[in-house]
Design a protein around this motif. Sequence first.
Motif, PDB file in Angstrom:
ATOM      1  N   UNK A 142      23.360 -33.193 -63.311  1.00 24.72           N
ATOM      2  CA  UNK A 142      23.135 -32.389 -63.367  1.00 24.72           C
ATOM      3  C   UNK A 142      24.650 -31.974 -62.466  1.00 24.72           C
ATOM      4  N   UNK A 143      24.918 -30.101 -63.000  1.00 25.29           N
ATOM      5  CA  UNK A 143      25.860 -29.427 -62.573  1.00 25.29           C
ATOM      6  C   UNK A 143      25.116 -28.896 -60.804  1.00 25.29           C
ATOM      7  N   UNK A 144      25.623 -28.870 -59.688  1.00 25.33           N
ATOM      8  CA  UNK A 144      25.622 -28.198 -58.830  1.00 25.33           C
ATOM      9  C   UNK A 144      25.087 -29.534 -57.506  1.00 25.33           C
TER      10      UNK A 144
ATOM     11  N   UNK B 122      35.590 -22.640 -56.898  1.00 26.28           N
ATOM     12  CA  UNK B 122      34.606 -24.013 -57.313  1.00 26.28           C
ATOM     13  C   UNK B 122      33.671 -23.494 -57.928  1.00 26.28           C
ATOM     14  N   UNK B 123      33.050 -22.856 -57.063  1.00 24.03           N
ATOM     15  CA  UNK B 123      31.589 -21.970 -57.622  1.00 24.03           C
ATOM     16  C   UNK B 123      31.581 -20.354 -57.424  1.00 24.03           C
TER      17      UNK B 123
ATOM     18  N   UNK C   1      26.343 -23.782 -57.524  1.00 27.91           N
ATOM     19  CA  UNK C   1      26.797 -24.669 -58.241  1.00 27.91           C
ATOM     20  C   UNK C   1      28.431 -24.880 -58.704  1.00 27.91           C
ATOM     21  N   UNK C   2      28.275 -25.580 -59.669  1.00 29.66           N
ATOM     22  CA  UNK C   2      30.007 -26.255 -59.922  1.00 29.66           C
ATOM     23  C   UNK C   2      30.126 -27.023 -60.888  1.00 29.66           C
ATOM     24  N   UNK C   3      30.968 -26.481 -61.528  1.00 32.35           N
ATOM     25  CA  UNK C   3      30.786 -27.553 -63.042  1.00 32.35           C
ATOM     26  C   UNK C   3      30.875 -28.631 -62.873  1.00 32.35           C
ATOM     27  N   UNK C   4      31.226 -29.830 -63.444  1.00 26.46           N
ATOM     28  CA  UNK C   4      31.394 -31.461 -63.799  1.00 26.46           C
ATOM     29  C   UNK C   4      32.651 -32.254 -62.546  1.00 26.46           C
ATOM     30  N   UNK C   5      33.578 -31.717 -63.041  1.00 21.87           N
ATOM     31  CA  UNK C   5      34.953 -31.563 -62.373  1.00 21.87           C
ATOM     32  C   UNK C   5      35.227 -30.998 -61.031  1.00 21.87           C
ATOM     33  N   UNK C   6      34.449 -29.661 -60.740  1.00 29.16           N
ATOM     34  CA  UNK C   6      34.585 -29.438 -59.767  1.00 29.16           C
ATOM     35  C   UNK C   6      33.317 -30.193 -57.975  1.00 29.16           C
ATOM     36  N   UNK C   7      31.844 -30.837 -58.718  1.00 33.02           N
ATOM     37  CA  UNK C   7      31.359 -30.913 -57.956  1.00 33.02           C
ATOM     38  C   UNK C   7      31.398 -31.854 -57.206  1.00 33.02           C
ATOM     39  N   UNK C   8      32.726 -33.086 -56.935  1.00 32.19           N
ATOM     40  CA  UNK C   8      33.627 -33.334 -55.790  1.00 32.19           C
ATOM     41  C   UNK C   8      33.514 -32.702 -54.536  1.00 32.19           C
TER      42      UNK C   8
ATOM     43  N   UNK D 111      27.218 -36.017 -56.283  1.00 28.13           N
ATOM     44  CA  UNK D 111      27.617 -36.634 -57.149  1.00 28.13           C
ATOM     45  C   UNK D 111      27.623 -37.681 -57.535  1.00 28.13           C
ATOM     46  N   UNK D 112      27.641 -38.526 -58.879  1.00 27.11           N
ATOM     47  CA  UNK D 112      27.483 -40.126 -59.145  1.00 27.11           C
ATOM     48  C   UNK D 112      28.696 -41.119 -57.515  1.00 27.11           C
TER      49      UNK D 112
END
Length: 565
Positions: free
Chosen positions: A217-219, A252-253, A275-282, A373-374
């Motif tokens: 999930x995002x964030x 980023x957020x 919160x953050x998009x998938x590509x900014x989660x890291x 993140x994963x």
Amino acid sequence: MSVDGSTTGTLRDGVTMVEVAGLPVLLAPTDGAVTGGLLFRVGQADEPLARSGITHLVEHLALHGVPRAGVHQNGQTGDVWTAFHATGSLQEVVTFLDAVCDRLRDLPVGRIDVERKVLEAEAASRGDRMLDASRIYRYGARGHGIAGYRELGLTEVGPQDVRAWVAERFTRGNAVAFLTADAVPAGLRLDLPAGERYPVPDTDTVGTYPAYFSTGTDGVVLDAVVDRSVEARFVARLAGRALFTELREEGVAYVADADYTPRDATTAAVTVYADARDDDQGAAVGAVVDLLARLRFTGPTPQELSETRTALLAESEQRQDPAAELPAHALAVLLGTEVPDDDETRARIEAVDAAVVRRVADAIWSTALLRGTPRGAAWAGMGPAADRSERAVVGTTWSEPEPDRARLVLGVEGVSLLTDDGPRTVLFDELAVMLAWPDGRRHLIGTDGTRVMVDRPRYTGLTTEVVAREIDARVPGRVVVRRTSAPAPAPTPPPRARRAWSFLWRALVAVVRAFGMLVGLLMLFGMLTALLPDGWEVAAVGLTVGVGSVWFARVFGRRRRTRRR
């Protein structure tokens, strides 16, 4: 019911406590509209998972039919408290409080089905609740972890359950009232049955910290449990401002902040989130971890200290009205703690320096649980959140038709799911809930949050009769929640990061198989060259390559298809 109204104590200038029919009532005068409320020491953390949602249901039932003309009224259910409050004229508020007490003595249980639908709609409207998984990882399926499961037990709650819960928890011994008035008004009855004050549930946690778990999930969310203090609230405010400045500056957020929330009389939760998009989660995870590292080792900047101190002192000045603080005082009495004195609070805010911030940041990190993140957060010195059980039960093993899939073990002690990463075990005597479907599927959740899904149709030979004999017969009825729709289990923690050794093991197995195939093909080529006449070497090579291609496709192609399912 008589009203004595005798003064039992002065909590602070302008706030007094009296008794009405044996129930503590806090009073403080105010100008304008009157606000009054009833607080009970019962909430989601007190509920068994198999009946979770019962307190929220009682709150809705108690408000049904209460006069609303000219008064703003509402109810709330928290982790350890339930509140009913109203604002209006003095007489309207008195009528509201007495009506709630009367309703609690005679709830409209005929509306349970209707209110259950209302609660389900309310839950659906909340969308993603960022801390649900964190609660389950930290507390399991008990206490403060119950709120992470979204009222699983509502379908099993009936009139008898509701009446028993009210008789036990919604009593004058387990309640505190407040009223913005200078004296007890005539006619206030607060007619509740006698009962005892229940202690706040334990905040025992599962696993070791700091830890992380992964989610798609995002964030990013990092939460920690610390001692309740002005200093911890200061650091949470400072961290929220610093994180917002950094992540918004970098784009980023959109939302980045930190909260300080008292949990009981002695502890509070500090939550840092963005919160953050998938590509900014890291990047968001890195920002949160780096911020805490900076506060722990080098401390805040003088500007951060000054700005945070100014903001909190301004808020403290705004809380000078005793009547505005009545709900906080009432909750403090209910939980057995105190609201800090205003002068003391301001003095402690003024005294916060870099050393204090470093100490509190260390305390936050020592109990930190990160949803990230994963890729995880091992690089930050965090370990993976507890994921597997220490052992599997002994019993009958059931396998799926396809190889290399998880195996199910049904034993006398409980149920285990055997995976490449280790066993997941739920013991029957540590079972929080079992969701049961008519087709024999079962979803067992242990008190530590471990879950095992018995997807009966997937296992060869696992019939409904076997499930009834090996599982149902050993599970107490009080923890069973029946389901009728297709299995869609309660929200549980997202899949946790796979352990590195499981990938290494698969890689080692693949290398060994490839080596074995190479040896076999070389032996085949040698046999062909020995058997075929001279000049047929090219044919031997072709036959060997053809056999090797078919062999490779069957072994490795089948394994990839299996894993994609």
